[in-house]
Design a protein around this motif. Structure first.
Motif: not given
Length: 354
Positions: A266-269, A275-286, A298-306, A342-346
């Motif tokens: 998601c584009p963040t809001c 820290d979604l931007i860092s997380l998304a970049n780390a996921v993309e590299k992973l 999917a990497v979403m930034g909140c637990v409301v709509n995520g 990140l490690s849990a996702l891995k």
């Protein structure tokens, strides 16, 4: 119009290009070909990233002779790129090139071109005829009042193609490159109307990783989306591995290559508490470490709509304040501290079936 499934099949090493075969992803070494160890090392990195065909420049005898050792160590077919000296084309083929790339207009006399074609015919080595908007023939430019046009680019490509055809050879691939995206798109549409040969597609001199990726994605999507194109290169002023990463994503996005983990984020809001931007970049590299996995992440930034937004993903993260939800097929499977996401996702990626 000759679309992918209509073109002739050309065999390059163990690859089949055209005739509806999968679009081939290629790049070009930026090493000196005479540097055998350096060239081999780069080819191995490119092949690991997903490169299927690699081109090397052959401007000297030393480069041509180096091809023999490079070819022996390469897991993917080798294309020798020749610009002016017809003797280098012949030497390259004699030293193991699986394919050569030439611009007939730069080779010289008809006799010299015939010598190259005869050698290719004898060894059954395909020729890629490549023309460039920056080096169109004088008569083509004069026809269009000195301007480079899509029509002129197409005419030059087809004229050079017919010239080699007249010499009795049809194991051909055609390319016409321009840094102008719309010109490249139009030229490919014109050529596809009458050309039964596979087409190599790319936006030449497209620029840096940032600008080049945007231009290449636009141009390749427009051309490939028309059913045109059998091999591609994303030309970047960068490490060639970046070309392969970008090319793979373009083909996967267009549904022309299977495999790979497709990441959406998601584009963040103002609701974002992670820290979604860092997380998304780390996921993309992973996920680049899992080229054989095929899933949507999917990497979403909140637990409301995520959770709702991630329902269509195979695996997902929905971030919260210092924590995140890990989901599989839309169902929450774990609640994890932010530092462990990140490690849990891995772990989940590795458990996910291939």
């Amino acid at each position: 119009m000759f679309k992918r499934e209509d073109t002739r099949v050309v065999e390059v090493g163990n690859l089949k290009i055209g005739g509806g075969n999968p679009v081939v992803l290629q790049s070009m070494c930026n090493t000196k070909t005479e540097d055998i160890k350096g060239s081999i090392a780069q080819i191995l990195r490119l092949a690991e990233a997903g490169c299927e065909l690699i081109r090397l420049t052959v401007p000297t005898k030393e480069a041509a002779f180096a091809l023999k050792e490079i070819k022996a160590a390469s897991p993917i077919p080798i294309v020798a790129d020749i610009h002016f000296d017809y003797r280098m084309a012949i030497l390259a083929m004699e030293n193991g090139a699986d394919k050569i790339r030439i611009n007939p207009g730069n080779i010289g006399s008809r006799e010299r071109l015939q010598a190259v074609v005869d050698c290719a015919k004898e060894r059954k080595i395909p020729i890629r005829i490549g023309v460039n908007s920056g080096s169109l023939e004088k008569e083509v430019l004069e026809k269009y009042q000195g301007r480079v046009t899509a029509q002129g680019l197409a005419e030059s490509a087809l004229a050079n193609l017919r010239l080699v055809e007249e010499m009795g050879y049809q194991e051909l691939v055609l390319s016409m490159k321009s840094s102008d995206v719309l010109m490249a798109v139009e030229a490919h549409k014109i050529v596809a109307e009458s050309c039964p040969y596979p087409l190599h597609v790319g936006i030449t001199e497209s620029g840096t990783v940032w600008s080049g990726n945007i231009k290449s994605a636009m141009g390749l999507a427009m051309i490939l989306g028309e059913g045109i194109g059998d091999t591609i290169r994303v030309s970047l002023s960068a490490d060639p591995v970046e070309e392969i990463k970008s090319g793979r994503l373009i083909l996967e996005t267009l549904g022309l290559k299977k495999g790979g983990i497709h990441v959406v984020s998601c584009p963040t809001c103002g609701r974002t508490d992670i820290d979604l931007i860092s997380l998304a970049n780390a996921v993309e590299k992973l996920v680049q470490s899992y080229p054989d996995k095929s899933l949507k992440l999917a990497v979403m930034g909140c637990v409301v709509n995520g959770p709702g937004e991630a329902k269509e993903a195979d695996l997902a993260i929905a971030g919260g304040k210092g924590v995140g939800l890990l989901m599989k097929h839309g169902e929450v499977i774990r609640k994890v501290e932010e530092k462990d996401l990140l490690s849990a996702l891995k772990e989940e990626i590795e458990k996910y079936p291939d």
